[in-house]
Structure formats: structure tokens, C-alpha cells
Design a protein around this motif. Sequence first.
Motif, mmCIF file in Angstrom:
data_model
loop_
_atom_site.group_PDB
_atom_site.id
_atom_site.type_symbol
_atom_site.label_atom_id
_atom_site.label_comp_id
_atom_site.label_asym_id
_atom_site.label_seq_id
_atom_site.Cartn_x
_atom_site.Cartn_y
_atom_site.Cartn_z
ATOM 1 N N ILE A 52 0.880 -1.165 0.000
ATOM 2 C CA ILE A 52 0.000 0.000 0.000
ATOM 3 C C ILE A 52 0.920 1.219 0.000
ATOM 4 O O ILE A 52 1.544 1.549 1.012
ATOM 5 C CB ILE A 52 -0.923 0.020 1.225
ATOM 6 N N HIS A 53 1.040 1.856 -1.149
ATOM 7 C CA HIS A 53 1.974 2.972 -1.306
ATOM 8 C C HIS A 53 1.397 4.275 -0.742
ATOM 9 O O HIS A 53 0.179 4.437 -0.641
ATOM 10 C CB HIS A 53 2.328 3.169 -2.776
ATOM 11 N N ALA A 54 2.298 5.195 -0.419
ATOM 12 C CA ALA A 54 1.869 6.487 0.133
ATOM 13 C C ALA A 54 1.677 7.546 -0.954
ATOM 14 O O ALA A 54 0.928 8.502 -0.768
ATOM 15 C CB ALA A 54 2.898 6.981 1.157
ATOM 16 N N GLY A 55 2.370 7.404 -2.100
ATOM 17 C CA GLY A 55 2.256 8.392 -3.179
ATOM 18 C C GLY A 55 3.391 9.396 -3.194
ATOM 19 O O GLY A 55 3.208 10.551 -3.581
ATOM 20 N N ILE A 56 4.573 8.963 -2.810
ATOM 21 C CA ILE A 56 5.696 9.871 -2.595
ATOM 22 C C ILE A 56 6.367 10.318 -3.890
ATOM 23 O O ILE A 56 6.656 11.499 -4.085
ATOM 24 C CB ILE A 56 6.760 9.176 -1.708
ATOM 25 N N TYR A 57 6.631 9.386 -4.794
ATOM 26 C CA TYR A 57 7.576 9.629 -5.885
ATOM 27 C C TYR A 57 6.984 10.327 -7.105
ATOM 28 O O TYR A 57 7.698 10.968 -7.862
ATOM 29 C CB TYR A 57 8.152 8.298 -6.395
ATOM 30 N N TYR A 58 5.700 10.165 -7.338
ATOM 31 C CA TYR A 58 5.126 10.459 -8.653
ATOM 32 C C TYR A 58 5.007 11.963 -8.899
ATOM 33 O O TYR A 58 4.845 12.745 -7.959
ATOM 34 C CB TYR A 58 3.754 9.773 -8.772
ATOM 35 N N PRO A 59 5.087 12.383 -10.167
ATOM 36 C CA PRO A 59 5.035 13.816 -10.474
ATOM 37 C C PRO A 59 3.772 14.476 -9.921
ATOM 38 O O PRO A 59 2.673 13.936 -10.043
ATOM 39 C CB PRO A 59 5.033 13.836 -12.016
ATOM 40 N N THR A 60 3.956 15.640 -9.321
ATOM 41 C CA THR A 60 2.829 16.361 -8.725
ATOM 42 C C THR A 60 1.772 16.661 -9.774
ATOM 43 O O THR A 60 2.086 17.096 -10.877
ATOM 44 C CB THR A 60 3.319 17.677 -8.096
ATOM 45 N N CYS A 68 -3.060 7.764 -5.850
ATOM 46 C CA CYS A 68 -2.364 6.981 -4.839
ATOM 47 C C CYS A 68 -2.515 7.607 -3.454
ATOM 48 O O CYS A 68 -2.798 6.909 -2.474
ATOM 49 C CB CYS A 68 -0.889 6.842 -5.198
ATOM 50 N N VAL A 69 -2.330 8.915 -3.351
ATOM 51 C CA VAL A 69 -2.451 9.591 -2.052
ATOM 52 C C VAL A 69 -3.872 9.430 -1.503
ATOM 53 O O VAL A 69 -4.075 9.098 -0.327
ATOM 54 C CB VAL A 69 -2.065 11.084 -2.171
ATOM 55 N N GLU A 70 -4.872 9.637 -2.356
ATOM 56 C CA GLU A 70 -6.264 9.450 -1.928
ATOM 57 C C GLU A 70 -6.559 7.968 -1.669
ATOM 58 O O GLU A 70 -7.265 7.609 -0.724
ATOM 59 C CB GLU A 70 -7.217 9.978 -3.002
ATOM 60 N N GLY A 71 -6.009 7.121 -2.538
ATOM 61 C CA GLY A 71 -6.282 5.697 -2.433
ATOM 62 C C GLY A 71 -5.677 5.060 -1.203
ATOM 63 O O GLY A 71 -6.217 4.075 -0.680
ATOM 64 N N ASN A 72 -4.568 5.595 -0.726
ATOM 65 C CA ASN A 72 -3.905 5.050 0.449
ATOM 66 C C ASN A 72 -4.865 4.995 1.639
ATOM 67 O O ASN A 72 -5.094 3.938 2.229
ATOM 68 C CB ASN A 72 -2.672 5.909 0.766
ATOM 69 N N GLN A 73 -5.445 6.141 1.985
ATOM 70 C CA GLN A 73 -6.354 6.178 3.129
ATOM 71 C C GLN A 73 -7.643 5.418 2.861
ATOM 72 O O GLN A 73 -8.186 4.748 3.744
ATOM 73 C CB GLN A 73 -6.658 7.639 3.502
ATOM 74 N N SER A 361 -4.276 2.414 -5.772
ATOM 75 C CA SER A 361 -5.211 3.352 -6.404
ATOM 76 C C SER A 361 -6.516 2.699 -6.864
ATOM 77 O O SER A 361 -7.355 3.375 -7.455
ATOM 78 C CB SER A 361 -4.537 4.009 -7.616
ATOM 79 N N SER A 362 -6.692 1.405 -6.605
ATOM 80 C CA SER A 362 -7.819 0.681 -7.201
ATOM 81 C C SER A 362 -9.177 1.287 -6.854
ATOM 82 O O SER A 362 -10.045 1.434 -7.726
ATOM 83 C CB SER A 362 -7.777 -0.792 -6.797
ATOM 84 N N LEU A 363 -9.377 1.664 -5.605
ATOM 85 C CA LEU A 363 -10.685 2.192 -5.205
ATOM 86 C C LEU A 363 -10.912 3.600 -5.747
ATOM 87 O O LEU A 363 -12.040 3.955 -6.127
ATOM 88 C CB LEU A 363 -10.816 2.183 -3.684
ATOM 89 N N THR A 364 -9.855 4.397 -5.810
ATOM 90 C CA THR A 364 -10.015 5.752 -6.343
ATOM 91 C C THR A 364 -10.123 5.733 -7.865
ATOM 92 O O THR A 364 -10.806 6.570 -8.450
ATOM 93 C CB THR A 364 -8.852 6.661 -5.887
ATOM 94 N N LEU A 365 -9.468 4.776 -8.520
ATOM 95 C CA LEU A 365 -9.665 4.606 -9.966
ATOM 96 C C LEU A 365 -11.122 4.249 -10.259
ATOM 97 O O LEU A 365 -11.717 4.746 -11.219
ATOM 98 C CB LEU A 365 -8.732 3.509 -10.493
ATOM 99 N N ALA A 366 -11.698 3.392 -9.419
ATOM 100 C CA ALA A 366 -13.095 3.003 -9.605
ATOM 101 C C ALA A 366 -14.029 4.209 -9.468
ATOM 102 O O ALA A 366 -14.978 4.368 -10.243
ATOM 103 C CB ALA A 366 -13.479 1.911 -8.601
#
Length: 374
Positions: A52-60, A68-73, A361-366
Amino acid sequence: MEKVEILIIGAGVIGLAIAAELSKQFDDGSVVLLERHSKFGQETSSRNSEVIHAGIYYPTGSLKAQLCVEGNQKLYQFCHEWEIPHKRIGKLIIARNEEEIPALESILAQGRKNGVNDLELLDKDQITKLEPNIRAAAGLFSPSTGIIDSHKLMLRLEWLALAQGSIVAYNHKVIGINPKGHGYHVTYHNPAGQLESIHCRWLINCAGLNSDQIFSFLGINIDDIGYRIYPCKGEYFSVSNTKSALVSRLIYPPPLKDLKGLGIHATKALDGRLRFGPNAIYTETLHYDVNEDHAQEFYNAVNTYMPFLKPTDFHPDMAGIRPKIQAPGAPIRDFIVCHEVERGFEGLINLIGIESPGLTSSLTLAEMVKDLIH
């Protein structure tokens, strides 16, 4: 010919999440999910680090960062609600020497831009307290990174989709798509190998490694529009339980250039096993064997910061294949999530190049797909 409102192609974690989300608001039987394999998650979704990634690396501002950031929580909440096995064990990104410390500072800044506000820079002594057996000059700690049982997650999403009236059809391989009226005429082989068709108003393509081929059925040149999948294999090696017990968290080196991958890193399974991987090998042959000769490469990648390991400790574990849309040596590409209206395909939603952090990100992609449907 049977007609349905929504047809989803691909029962990986993304397809299952979309089916579970959409079936909340559509009538029974309105959402159909077709999968060519005999059960869900047989490719990318079941062959990854289960992080479960936090969303650190990806371009803003990228979909990868935002989702990823939304999907984490959201994923942690889902796990609590449905008792999906998971652990918020945290991740340590290390600097193996003084020269790599600026890379950690850069990652920290990027993470904060993306809204990851719990990151903490650690010095050598702080790392020793957290992980006594890790040798590092400094580290960046991400407490909201964790691990999950991806099979149990997919099993719950499938259950929700079915309980809410979705139809999930396995051993159904899509072989053709044609626009027809207000929607799409989809042809497939049923479990008996017979040719059948179904008509849908909305077609959602989340076929993973085959998502580019699915869209090409409509006569699209996937190279011209940058939709070609470049399969990228990642191998994993594991070590004994005795050695596994010497590390408690996920341990990552700084990521590879252009985010081709996050480097060979150490991940913990829920049963405590310590696994190393994945490497990144672009391939045209889709097979999941692990080359034992690569054990030395894995040892070389981690022995500088895990001095307790020996080359003979590494044993082949598993392999997965990522559906990358960046060609070898090309710059990082974002997820493609697109309602293809501008290409003349109203009602067709493509999800292509959904690699890491796709699981997180699966739930936020949905939810994003739900918002595209009107």
C-alpha cells in the motif's frame, strides 16, 4: 442478443473495484464483468509486492500521485471495514552513503508536494533504533506505507460486486469490438469455446497487459496514440525465515532513473517472509519463471545495506509483469484513464498502463470511472 448497460473487460483488482463501485448505483444485471481466465487476478494483480503505497515519488498533479495519495487512506479504511488482512508497517527509503542523502531530500520535497505529510528524515542513529540490522547513512521514513493481502482484497471486491447484482463471467475471452447504435457490440469466446456477443452502452477496458490490444480491435493504431503496452518483467527472490526476522519494515533504495522501477527493494509479506525485488526486464515473452542466475544481481543490489545476507541466501520466489506504456529508455508515463469521446468512441473508457501504484489506487480509480459515466 443480450444487452447490458455496462461491460467491463478484465477482472484484475481494477476491474473488480469498478464492478463493485458501479453496481451500487445500477440495477441488477446492468453491470457485467468478462474475464478470460478461470478466476480473478491471474496476472499483474496477483504478482506484485502487495504494498500500500503512500504516493511519494510520482510527479505532482499526475493521476499516479493524486489517486495513490487518496487511495492510500481509502484502502486502509476499506481494509478495516471488511477485515482485509493488512499491516501498516512503514517504509524506510535509505541513503546507502553520504552522496545519496540529497536524493532523500528531493524525495521528501516531492512527497510533501503530493500531500504526503507524515514523512520523516532520519539520521544513522535513528535508523539503527528502528532497524538494527540495516546499514545506512540516512533514511526517509514513510509510516503510512503498508502491505495487504491482495487476494483477500479481490475476493471481497468480487463478493461486493456479485452481492450488488453484477454478473462476473470467467473463461470469457473478448476477440472483437464494433460500435453499434448507442454502444458497442462485443464478441467473445464462452467457456465452451463458442462465439457469442453482447451489446453494452458503456464499455470499460481494464484488461491490463491486453488493454492495448482490446482498444486496437476498433481499428486504432495504438503506436500512433501512445497506447502500446511494453511488458516489463519483475522477478522476486526470498530468504529464509531466520534472515527474514532481521528486518521489520519495507526497505527501499532511492528509485531508478525515470521511475523505470523503484529498484530492487525488500518487502515483507504478511506471514513475515522477506522478499527482494522486483528487477525490471522489458520482455516480449509473457512467462513467470525466475532466472536463478539473477540471484547474484539481487545480492549485489542489497548487500551494502543488509550485510547479514549471503549470495546463497537468495532463492527464486515469483515473477510478475507490469503493463508499462513507457518504452525502454523513455520518460515516465502517467496512467491513461480516458473516456474516448474525442476519438469518436462515446461510452468507451480506457484504463491503460495501470501498473504501480495501481493496487493502492484501485478504489479511487473506480470512483474516477464512476464519475466519467453519465
